[in-house]
Design a protein around this motif. Sequence first.
Motif, PDB file in Angstrom:
ATOM      1  N   GLN A 157     -17.912  -4.631 -30.862  1.00 55.90           N
ATOM      2  CA  GLN A 157     -19.118  -3.937 -31.177  1.00 55.90           C
ATOM      3  C   GLN A 157     -19.169  -3.766 -32.649  1.00 55.90           C
ATOM      4  O   GLN A 157     -18.326  -3.664 -33.451  1.00 55.90           O
ATOM      5  N   PRO A 158     -20.360  -3.558 -33.289  1.00 53.35           N
ATOM      6  CA  PRO A 158     -20.653  -3.223 -34.699  1.00 53.35           C
ATOM      7  C   PRO A 158     -19.783  -2.054 -35.124  1.00 53.35           C
ATOM      8  O   PRO A 158     -19.263  -2.236 -36.059  1.00 53.35           O
ATOM      9  N   SER A 159     -19.671  -0.878 -34.443  1.00 49.61           N
ATOM     10  CA  SER A 159     -18.909   0.098 -34.961  1.00 49.61           C
ATOM     11  C   SER A 159     -17.441  -0.368 -34.892  1.00 49.61           C
ATOM     12  O   SER A 159     -16.720   0.289 -35.552  1.00 49.61           O
ATOM     13  N   GLU A 160     -17.097  -1.345 -34.063  1.00 46.06           N
ATOM     14  CA  GLU A 160     -15.591  -1.565 -34.088  1.00 46.06           C
ATOM     15  C   GLU A 160     -15.414  -2.437 -35.279  1.00 46.06           C
ATOM     16  O   GLU A 160     -14.101  -2.467 -35.633  1.00 46.06           O
ATOM     17  N   TYR A 161     -16.185  -3.186 -35.529  1.00 40.57           N
ATOM     18  CA  TYR A 161     -16.072  -4.010 -36.929  1.00 40.57           C
ATOM     19  C   TYR A 161     -15.811  -3.256 -38.202  1.00 40.57           C
ATOM     20  O   TYR A 161     -14.985  -3.624 -38.901  1.00 40.57           O
ATOM     21  N   ASN A 162     -16.826  -2.169 -38.030  1.00 42.91           N
ATOM     22  CA  ASN A 162     -16.679  -1.259 -39.014  1.00 42.91           C
ATOM     23  C   ASN A 162     -15.348  -0.521 -39.151  1.00 42.91           C
ATOM     24  O   ASN A 162     -14.763  -0.242 -40.245  1.00 42.91           O
ATOM     25  N   GLU A 163     -14.471  -0.137 -38.074  1.00 42.90           N
ATOM     26  CA  GLU A 163     -13.150   0.320 -37.877  1.00 42.90           C
ATOM     27  C   GLU A 163     -12.245  -0.947 -38.711  1.00 42.90           C
ATOM     28  O   GLU A 163     -11.357  -0.318 -39.412  1.00 42.90           O
ATOM     29  N   LEU A 164     -12.435  -2.067 -38.155  1.00 38.83           N
ATOM     30  CA  LEU A 164     -11.550  -3.148 -38.866  1.00 38.83           C
ATOM     31  C   LEU A 164     -11.663  -3.401 -40.128  1.00 38.83           C
ATOM     32  O   LEU A 164     -10.655  -3.341 -40.999  1.00 38.83           O
ATOM     33  N   CYS A 165     -12.648  -3.295 -40.659  1.00 38.18           N
ATOM     34  CA  CYS A 165     -12.904  -3.627 -42.371  1.00 38.18           C
ATOM     35  C   CYS A 165     -12.825  -2.190 -43.104  1.00 38.18           C
ATOM     36  O   CYS A 165     -12.811  -2.453 -44.293  1.00 38.18           O
ATOM     37  N   GLY A 166     -12.808  -0.989 -42.500  1.00 38.44           N
ATOM     38  CA  GLY A 166     -12.458   0.138 -43.089  1.00 38.44           C
ATOM     39  C   GLY A 166     -13.940   0.723 -43.837  1.00 38.44           C
ATOM     40  O   GLY A 166     -13.758   1.548 -44.724  1.00 38.44           O
ATOM     41  N   LYS A 167     -15.028   0.139 -43.617  1.00 41.03           N
ATOM     42  CA  LYS A 167     -16.320   0.604 -43.994  1.00 41.03           C
ATOM     43  C   LYS A 167     -17.241   0.057 -43.043  1.00 41.03           C
ATOM     44  O   LYS A 167     -17.186  -0.746 -42.211  1.00 41.03           O
ATOM     45  N   LYS A 168     -18.624   0.636 -43.495  1.00 43.29           N
ATOM     46  CA  LYS A 168     -19.808   0.338 -42.597  1.00 43.29           C
ATOM     47  C   LYS A 168     -20.248  -1.135 -43.337  1.00 43.29           C
ATOM     48  O   LYS A 168     -20.530  -1.269 -44.417  1.00 43.29           O
ATOM     49  N   MET A 169     -20.570  -1.841 -42.529  1.00 40.70           N
ATOM     50  CA  MET A 169     -21.214  -3.308 -42.826  1.00 40.70           C
ATOM     51  C   MET A 169     -22.513  -3.173 -43.030  1.00 40.70           C
ATOM     52  O   MET A 169     -23.193  -2.772 -41.902  1.00 40.70           O
ATOM     53  N   VAL A 170     -22.956  -3.320 -44.225  1.00 33.56           N
ATOM     54  CA  VAL A 170     -24.506  -3.152 -44.243  1.00 33.56           C
ATOM     55  C   VAL A 170     -25.342  -4.343 -44.372  1.00 33.56           C
ATOM     56  O   VAL A 170     -26.539  -4.625 -44.712  1.00 33.56           O
ATOM     57  N   ASP A 171     -24.635  -5.593 -44.533  1.00 34.89           N
ATOM     58  CA  ASP A 171     -25.195  -6.882 -44.574  1.00 34.89           C
ATOM     59  C   ASP A 171     -24.886  -7.954 -43.419  1.00 34.89           C
ATOM     60  O   ASP A 171     -23.760  -7.413 -42.920  1.00 34.89           O
ATOM     61  N   PRO A 172     -25.380  -8.806 -43.229  1.00 32.70           N
ATOM     62  CA  PRO A 172     -25.050  -9.846 -41.983  1.00 32.70           C
ATOM     63  C   PRO A 172     -23.887 -10.583 -42.389  1.00 32.70           C
ATOM     64  O   PRO A 172     -23.395 -11.507 -41.645  1.00 32.70           O
TER      65      PRO A 172
END
Length: 306
Positions: A157-172
């Motif tokens: 899920q998007p929130s789990e992508y944020n965990e992996l990359c260590g930041k909130k993803m703000v672009d596609p």
Amino acid sequence: MPFAFGNQFQALGYKTYAFHNNTYTYYHRDRSYPTMGYIYYGYGNGLDVKKTWPESDVEMIEKSIDYYLDGSGQPFHVYYMTVSGHLPYAWGDNQMSSKYKNEVKDLDYSTPVKAYIACQMEIDRALELLLQKLDEAGELENTVIAMGADHYPYGLQPSEYNELCGKKMVDPFTRYENTFILWSGDMKEPVVVDKPCCSMDIAPTLANMFGLPYDSRLYIGTDIFAPEPHYVIFSDRSFINDKIMYNAGSGKVTALVDEEITKEYVKECSEYVSELFYCSTHIIDMDYYGYLFPEGVPWMPRKKDE
């Protein structure tokens, strides 16, 4: 497919194999891999791995290594399509995640992210085994390994992508960001290339480095080490180059350099990307390589009846 590496290396006297540890017919690999010049083994077609989900990359190396490390001294080119890092990312549903559950249990991540990291450990162990076998056979110093990702982990899920990359993803685009690894046994020191590039650039880069018959006009991608601008192109015709990130869905332009970005420049870049889509489609639909080489290319063997 005259420029496929299986065909080109086979013409140079290499053994050329492809291995995949999932169902061998998936995505018609039983047709495409031989067309690209490979002797192909997958699950159900000679690669006798245990049927689980996902299957083991370590076992794929164990079952395939003797095909080309056979002591003959003949050079080899091998293509591996791994599967052990695939979704779902959950204990029990993913045998590779479960296999390494204890190794990740204390990590400060959610369960799906832990399960994702756990199943990626299988390819790490597979590479460890491959390097060990190459070293034992005296081939490690003669080997080049090129490794790229197939796709982003779309089981998260998007929130789990944020965990992996260590930041909130703000672009596609961020979820597609990854690293291409190119390693040689005789490298003296690491080389880092940080300019934008994508999977389409891998083939021309390797072709140029190996001195294979190479015409840059006949590839959609560009040699990563070439000086000209590179394009990372997405399926919706969004793109990243050396100056801008362009979101085709929203029309948003993000400057990557400290200079004015004109509408004319954006239009020119968008038209270039559209032309690449057009050419890529028609190379296949119109059999463009067949048109260029009606008698076949010099490095591919002729059929007996020709």
